[in-house]
Enzyme design. Structure first.
Site, short mmCIF file in Angstrom:
data_model
loop_
_atom_site.label_atom_id
_atom_site.label_comp_id
_atom_site.label_asym_id
_atom_site.label_seq_id
_atom_site.Cartn_x
_atom_site.Cartn_y
_atom_site.Cartn_z
N SER A 188 0.86 -1.18 0.00
CA SER A 188 0.00 0.00 0.00
C SER A 188 0.89 1.23 0.00
O SER A 188 2.04 1.17 0.48
CB SER A 188 -0.86 0.01 1.26
OG SER A 188 -1.52 1.25 1.41
N TYR B 163 -2.38 -0.72 10.80
CA TYR B 163 -2.35 -1.01 9.36
C TYR B 163 -1.01 -0.56 8.78
O TYR B 163 -0.35 -1.31 8.06
CB TYR B 163 -3.53 -0.31 8.67
CG TYR B 163 -3.59 -0.59 7.19
CD1 TYR B 163 -3.98 -1.83 6.71
CD2 TYR B 163 -3.27 0.40 6.26
CE1 TYR B 163 -4.05 -2.09 5.34
CE2 TYR B 163 -3.34 0.15 4.89
CZ TYR B 163 -3.73 -1.10 4.44
OH TYR B 163 -3.79 -1.36 3.09
#
Ligand SMILES: NC(=O)c1ccc[n+]([C@@H]2O[C@H](COP(=O)([O-])OP(=O)(O)OC[C@H]3O[C@@H](n4cnc5c(N)ncnc54)[C@H](OP(=O)(O)O)[C@@H]3O)[C@@H](O)[C@H]2O)c1
Length: 285
Positions: free
Chosen positions: A135, A148
């Protein structure tokens, strides 16, 4: 040339789109999912070119077994895609120990264990390619997403190191860094910690109000079909870049963050040099 892929988390989003596009062009896919029956439609359309297995990636023993079985059944796997993952949102203090362990197990440990399980097979067959769906959240960080980000920054470090270990075996690595995209990730695929009133007016509270529909959704420019197509195109190239940043948001965010870090690093040069022992010729001049 027909190629064979192994992909985790194929029930929706990028994983599903990759599986569909690869099958449509004639490749073979070993698709794993917690509910492989969600791929019944693809199995009906593509028959034996779709190999399926039930896999919760947090079960390392099962993961090793599924990887071994896929290589045994399919003979050769050219590209191994670690895609399964989800977002855990909320201030770090709002999260439970179990939520933290599960986020790390899914997004970080499972990708590392998939790499470890597939590497001996790729080495024996003379090479291959890993694709890690990471990501832009592995290059930048927003509040209320600390765990995350910990997984996505963590997997960047793992692969940057492992890529150098694997290169002599003809195994290369692509770390894919999408920005916000229109998958289930934001629309229900994410998990929240228990709200603490102290965080209600900050980023954590705002993110909850976005999730509940009280505030408008965050912009998600990324088209998962185009992102999957870009991943396939990159994986088809004879040589791949270590990082593939996808989405205008991802590109802008990573550019700004890296420029800021470089500026801060340059500003700290004299201090960094000042802590060398007196007999040292400074590294890097
Ligand atoms: N969408 C974005 O904005 C975005 C941006 C950057 C990176 N990413 C990354 O992209 C990857 C794919 O997410 P997505 O956006 O395509 O979201 P998605 O539509 O929610 O897909 C996530 C996939 O991961 C699977 N999964 C989650 N936990 C799993 C587990 N323990 N075992 C096996 N499968 C599991 C889900 O399966 P179930 O159906 O069983 O839950 C689903 O197939 C993730 O790693 C995510 O971090 C997404």
């Amino acid at each position: 040339m027909t190629r064979t892929w192994f992909i985790t988390g194929t029930s929706s989003g990028f994983g599903r789109s990759l599986t569909e596009q690869l099958l449509d062009r004639g490749d073979r896919v070993a698709a794993t999912a917690r509910r492989p029956q969600v791929l019944d439609d693809l199995a009906a359309r593509h028959g034996r070119r779709l190999w399926r297995a039930d896999l919760d990636v947090t079960d390392t023993t099962a993961l090793r077994g599924v990887v071994d079985r896929a290589f045994a059944d399919l003979g050769r796997i050219d590209v191994v895609v670690s895609n399964a993952g989800y977002g855990l949102f909320g201030a770090a203090e709002e999260l439970t120990d179990e939520q933290i362990d599960h986020q790390l197990a899914t997004n970080l440990t499972a990708s590392i264990q998939l790499a470890r399980a597939a590497t001996p097979h790729l080495r024996r067959q003379g090479g291959g390619r890993f694709v890690q769906v990471a990501s832009v959240g592995g290059q930048i960080a927003f509040p209320a997403m600390s765990l995350y980000h910990a997984t996505k920054w963590g997997i960047e470090g793992f692969w940057e190191s492992a890529a150098a270990e694997l290169a002599p075996f003809g195994i290369d690595v692509v770390i894919v860094e999408p920005g916000m995209a229109r998958t289930n990730f934001a629309a229900g695929g994410s998990v929240f910690g228990a709200p603490l009133p102290e965080y209600a007016d900050g980023p954590s509270g705002r993110l909850r109000r976005v999730a509940s529909g009280e505030l408008p959704p965050l912009p998600a420019p990324g088209d998962p079909v185009k992102i999957a197509a870009a991943i396939i195109a990159a994986a088809d190239r004879p040589e791949v870049p270590l990082r593939l940043t996808l989405g205008s948001d991802a590109h802008a965010l990573a550019t700004d963050a890296l420029r800021d870090r470089l500026r801060a690093l340059e500003a700290g040069r004299d201090l960094a040099h000042s802590t060398d022992a007196d007999d040292v010729i400074p590294v890097g001049g």
